[in-house]
Design an enzyme around this catalytic site. Sequence first.
Site, PDB file in Angstrom:
ATOM      1  N   LYS A   1     110.532  43.199 -41.983  1.00  0.00           N
ATOM      2  CA  LYS A   1     109.605  42.214 -41.424  1.00  0.00           C
ATOM      3  C   LYS A   1     110.367  40.915 -41.181  1.00  0.00           C
ATOM      4  O   LYS A   1     111.194  40.520 -42.031  1.00  0.00           O
ATOM      5  CB  LYS A   1     108.488  42.022 -42.450  1.00  0.00           C
ATOM      6  CG  LYS A   1     107.333  41.146 -42.062  1.00  0.00           C
ATOM      7  CD  LYS A   1     106.272  41.198 -43.170  1.00  0.00           C
ATOM      8  CE  LYS A   1     104.999  40.461 -42.801  1.00  0.00           C
ATOM      9  NZ  LYS A   1     103.933  40.652 -43.818  1.00  0.00           N
TER      10      LYS A   1
ATOM     11  N   SER B   1      99.771  42.076 -42.225  1.00  0.00           N
ATOM     12  CA  SER B   1     100.616  41.403 -41.268  1.00  0.00           C
ATOM     13  C   SER B   1     101.959  42.101 -41.037  1.00  0.00           C
ATOM     14  O   SER B   1     102.689  41.728 -40.122  1.00  0.00           O
ATOM     15  CB  SER B   1     100.886  39.961 -41.711  1.00  0.00           C
ATOM     16  OG  SER B   1     101.552  39.928 -42.953  1.00  0.00           O
TER      17      SER B   1
ATOM     18  N   SER C   1      99.054  43.178 -46.927  1.00  0.00           N
ATOM     19  CA  SER C   1      99.840  43.307 -45.697  1.00  0.00           C
ATOM     20  C   SER C   1     100.881  44.415 -45.705  1.00  0.00           C
ATOM     21  O   SER C   1     101.497  44.684 -44.673  1.00  0.00           O
ATOM     22  CB  SER C   1     100.501  41.981 -45.338  1.00  0.00           C
ATOM     23  OG  SER C   1      99.536  41.056 -44.879  1.00  0.00           O
TER      24      SER C   1
END
Lengths: 60, 440
Positions: free
Chosen positions: B56, B132, B156
């Site tokens: 990420k 996310s 997330s």
Amino acid sequence: MTDAELDAIIDAMLPALGLHAQPAWRDAIRMNLAVTYRMGATVMAFPLPDEAEPAPVFEA
Amino acid sequence: MTVRAAIEATLTNIAAKDRVLNAFTDVTAERALARADAVDAGKVTGPLAGMPFAVKNLFDVKGLPTRAGSAINRERPPAQRDSVLIERLENAGAILVGALNMGEYAYDFTGENLHDGPSRNPHDIARMTGGSSGGSGGAVGGGLVPLALGSDTNGSIRVPSSLCGLFGLKPTFGRLPRTGSFPFVSSLDHLGPLTRSVADLAAAYDAMQGHDPADPFCANRPAEPTAALLNQGIDGLRIVRAGGYFRTMQMPEATAAVDRICAALGVAAEVEIPEAARARAAAYLITTAEGAALHLRRLRERPADFDPDVRDRLIAGTMVPAGMVIQAQKFRRWFQDAMAHLFQTVDAIIAPATPCSAPLIGQKTFVLDGVELPVRPNMGIFTQPISFIGLPVVAVPAAGPMPIGVQIIAPAWREDIALRIARHLEATGAAVAQTTKDFP
């Protein structure tokens, strides 16, 4: 809380925090603040003793 | 096949498929090939030797600005050092191939991003990956990499694992150091892996364990490896289903997924997690207040550069009275004690991961229990109360027309229990990472 009450908070807090919000952002900020304060009311309604303390070092 | 050839094939696959999935924001090809050569030369060995992975884009990657899904952070100077978890994975032989799309500043459950475009669900590209860590879900679900790292403040890792049909581990709060990652809510931020198999999940997790004093919330505990424990089965484990709150606010596919997993485990008993709705509310408050405090200067100086969906939530978050946040932190302690008490009589709890399978990209609302609610904050209603007190969770994929996951929640510091149960479900075919027609 009513929209007028939320708007009063927003109007007071924005300058106190040094923030500037365009009028077009107002509806979304108010909606989010309404949700946040509902969550806050839920949390504040829980009775905790005066001795209740958050963990200074939080280890699950 | 050499590791270089394998990494070249990975890079070719990413180039071909990511035009659709939009999982990657950066591909570190040159670095990856150099690392592959080092593995081929025997200079790097370890349990993950040659395994490609991506992170990420809130993880520091040396030479890249750590954008954290934002436009603003792209102006940061390139990171001088990799995040500690990247270093640990590479020390175990894994090979970083890039950085992944995410919701702006991690305040998101959709996987959409105003600046980079939405990551797309490999099972149906019209649908969300979940956020996310959306690019993490898309990259692993689409077969671009077998391992990705994500962050999980309120769900997330577990939400994209659910929507993309993957295994995801959110370890105990304080287990893995966050050093060299861009923060969101220091009280609640966790990091962890997403994979297509439990063995990969455990191997990556084991490689990342260990104290790092540079993260003040990282517990000073020795590593507790799990890989050798995976196949111990579930005999003797007291597993129950979460009732009450976790039986409400969900679509039929979420209930059916938990039904299937409980049936596979022979779980009939149900417990009510006390005050789960209040735990979710308290996590919401801490998140919005701490997140807003983190970004206050940027909100003052350049609010127009935020994604409006994130900005307007953060501006509201600046207006939370201190007393509410302090009460939420005190309640966190109360809830932690209540769950520790519950875990005296059970070893694991099964609960839905998301209230539904993947919504359509751009979908703003859904209906739960007859009430129309915004998607963005409500995809995490079942993950948020659990990460609030840092319990370890493995999200497992329960097969369906579209993927949807189930949470296996264990006591603090007992990731091994959740992983063992996940492995049992995988071995018996009850929880298998689904392949896709277009992204096999």
